[in-house]
Design a protein around this motif. Structure first.
Motif, PDB file in Angstrom:
ATOM      1  N   ARG A 297       0.855  -1.181  -0.040  1.00 53.30           N
ATOM      2  CA  ARG A 297      -0.069  -0.068   0.063  1.00 53.30           C
ATOM      3  C   ARG A 297       0.819   1.483  -0.036  1.00 53.30           C
ATOM      4  NH1 ARG A 297      -2.480   0.315   4.657  1.00 53.30           N
ATOM      5  NH2 ARG A 297      -2.165  -1.832   5.763  1.00 53.30           N
ATOM      6  N   GLY A 298       2.040   1.233   0.793  1.00 50.56           N
ATOM      7  CA  GLY A 298       2.844   2.379   0.744  1.00 50.56           C
ATOM      8  C   GLY A 298       3.605   2.674  -0.642  1.00 50.56           C
ATOM      9  N   ASN A 299       3.800   1.560  -1.173  1.00 47.04           N
ATOM     10  CA  ASN A 299       4.476   1.977  -2.628  1.00 47.04           C
ATOM     11  C   ASN A 299       3.402   2.326  -3.507  1.00 47.04           C
ATOM     12  OD1 ASN A 299       6.965   0.856  -1.915  1.00 47.04           O
ATOM     13  ND2 ASN A 299       6.304  -1.257  -2.301  1.00 47.04           N
ATOM     14  N   GLU A 300       2.015   1.645  -3.599  1.00 47.36           N
ATOM     15  CA  GLU A 300       1.013   2.383  -4.284  1.00 47.36           C
ATOM     16  C   GLU A 300       0.891   3.851  -4.147  1.00 47.36           C
ATOM     17  OE1 GLU A 300      -2.430  -0.039  -3.505  1.00 47.36           O
ATOM     18  OE2 GLU A 300      -1.506  -1.604  -4.470  1.00 47.36           O
ATOM     19  N   VAL A 301       0.863   4.213  -2.751  1.00 46.65           N
ATOM     20  CA  VAL A 301       0.597   5.715  -2.453  1.00 46.65           C
ATOM     21  C   VAL A 301       1.735   6.490  -3.067  1.00 46.65           C
ATOM     22  CG1 VAL A 301       0.466   7.308  -0.545  1.00 46.65           C
ATOM     23  CG2 VAL A 301      -0.780   5.000  -0.501  1.00 46.65           C
ATOM     24  N   LEU A 302       3.136   5.953  -3.020  1.00 45.84           N
ATOM     25  CA  LEU A 302       4.277   6.706  -3.369  1.00 45.84           C
ATOM     26  C   LEU A 302       4.264   6.835  -4.951  1.00 45.84           C
ATOM     27  CD1 LEU A 302       7.155   5.320  -1.075  1.00 45.84           C
ATOM     28  CD2 LEU A 302       6.133   7.676  -1.313  1.00 45.84           C
ATOM     29  N   ALA A 303       3.647   5.872  -5.559  1.00 40.26           N
ATOM     30  CA  ALA A 303       3.653   5.780  -7.227  1.00 40.26           C
ATOM     31  C   ALA A 303       2.490   6.879  -7.528  1.00 40.26           C
ATOM     32  CB  ALA A 303       3.264   4.428  -7.641  1.00 40.26           C
TER      33      ALA A 303
END
Length: 443
Positions: A297-303
């Motif tokens: 989820r963190g990587n999705e938010v950053l992307a």
């Protein structure tokens, strides 16, 4: 029955009574080693002493700051070396006793708004350095206002019972399985920095809840977020991000420190960065390694945050047009903090458990730090009605988080407006220097 009453009274007296420690003549500032004083200055910054013992516009460390509690208002004390109203007649032994046991020189119990439940972990050497620093500050004659507590809480001997239940002395011990840096961070966090005082929920008697360390708390109408595995941050914290946030007051993946936390990081900006890094190292272990789902989820938010911004919609969705006109011009420019607004999809406040922090920020804004390139945001307290602020907050929550809608938004905004007025009158000024900046670098 008489024997039981007499025995019970004697036992209560033995528990509550503490002797006074003889007064001394205020020591001459030149009697202290300048290196010890400088070390004490850094320790006072780590403990955030200035902000609790200084009222807005008042003299540094002169006390009088009102601390609201569920039991009434308690005022911080004068800790300048004034002989009549401060700690000028306190010996080192009296100062250590106050830090370790919460008892003043006269033998009175101190209320635990003074976090001696953490300061009991501070070493004698660090207590002596703090003493040296405070005793070399300018003496200020400033009587502490009377606390506003109802009976029997206005009787200090009652605090002795609280201590029997909750005060544990000398609980910190280094962990031989950890690094020296981790242990230094643990010593500071669990002791002088007293992070758990704000970030741990409290029980009905005002003590930190056992088994809920760093699970989030309340302070000055702000939500002190959980800083353990329950953190609401959309992007998991790591040591580098936490160090940057604690040192600078903001991080592009996590937002800007506001409220009481802004005062904390302001003080941390002046101390040895190795201590700040040690705190970050220890707290990263408290957060724990993120789960695979949290990482995803963190990587999705950053992307999503790095993708080209989509122009703000002005649809009929409540709050959308207000956001497009008042907020998007900064928050959707793609410019990094501090030159642009933080990407709101990364905001812990918007993903947080309640809307207090967002309401406070929208109403009061973010003031710049003098002399630095720091984040800035105008406040909308005078240009938006409560209904408009509520519409914006609900819109932000629905668009920029995957959390359920907040409840009680309107009531939260009303409370934020009331406390904002009080805060402007009583809280220490925003700074990257103490209220008396001429004292920062003087031993």
């Amino acid at each position: 029955m008489a024997a039981l009453l007499i025995g019970g009274g004697a036992a209560a007296f033995a528990v509550a009574w503490r002797p006074a420690i003889a007064a001394i003549e205020p020591p001459a500032p030149k009697s202290f080693d300048p290196a010890l004083v400088k070390r004490g200055r850094d320790l006072a910054a780590l403990g955030n002493c200035t902000d609790c013992h200084t009222v807005r516009g008042g003299k540094t460390f002169a006390g009088g700051l009102p601390v609201p509690t569920p039991f009434g208002t308690i005022y911080s004390s004068n800790i300048t070396p004034d002989a009549d109203t401060g700690i000028g007649t306190w010996s080192q032994a009296a100062f250590r006793r106050a830090m370790r046991s919460g008892i003043n020189r006269e033998g009175q119990h101190l209320y635990p708004t003074f976090p001696y439940d953490h300061f009991t972990n501070v070493t004698d050497e660090d207590d002596d350095a703090l003493y040296a620093y405070l005793m070399t500050r300018p003496a200020v004659h400033a009587p502490t206002p009377a606390n506003q507590l109802s009976f029997p809480l206005d009787q200090r001997f009652v605090v002795a019972g609280w201590k029997l239940l909750f005060l544990r002395r000398g609980t910190y011990a280094p962990d031989s399985a950890q690094t020296a840096e981790w242990n230094r961070g643990a010593y500071l966090v669990e002791g002088l920095a007293h992070c758990g005082s704000c970030h741990t929920p409290r029980n009905a008697l005002g003590a930190e809840r056992a088994g809920a360390s760093f699970a989030g708390g309340d302070v000055d109408n702000w939500n002190a977020y959980a800083i353990n595995a329950r953190s609401p941050s959309p992007v998991p914290w790591d040591t580098a991000a936490l160090f940057s946030y604690l040192r600078q007051g903001w991080h592009p993946d996590h937002g800007v420190a506001r409220g009481p936390m802004a005062e904390v990081v302001s003080n941390l900006s002046s101390v040895d960065e190795r201590d700040v890094h040690a705190i970050a190292t220890y707290m990263t272990s408290v957060f724990g390694a993120p789960t695979p789902d949290q990482m995803r989820r963190g990587n999705e938010v950053l992307a999503k945050a790095k993708a080209p911004a989509v122009p703000a919609s002005q649809t009929e969705v409540p709050g959308a047009s207000i956001y497009a006109a008042a907020c998007a011009t900064c928050h959707e420019t793609g410019r990094p903090v501090p030159y642009g607004g933080v990407n709101l999809g990364l905001s812990t406040a918007i993903s947080g458990p309640d809307p207090r922090n967002v309401a406070n920020i929208v109403l009061s804004g973010i003031r710049p730090v003098e002399g630095e390139r720091s984040p800035i945001m105008p406040g909308f307290a005078n240009s938006m009605t409560n209904d408009q602020v509520a519409a914006v907050l609900n819109y932000l929550r629905s668009r920029f988080s995957n959390q359920p809608a907040w409840t009680g938004v309107e009531k939260t905004i009303e409370e934020a407006r009331r406390t904002q007025t009080v805060s402007l009158q009583t809280s220490p000024p925003p700074h990257n220097a103490p209220a008396d900046p001429t004292q920062r670098d003087k031993p």
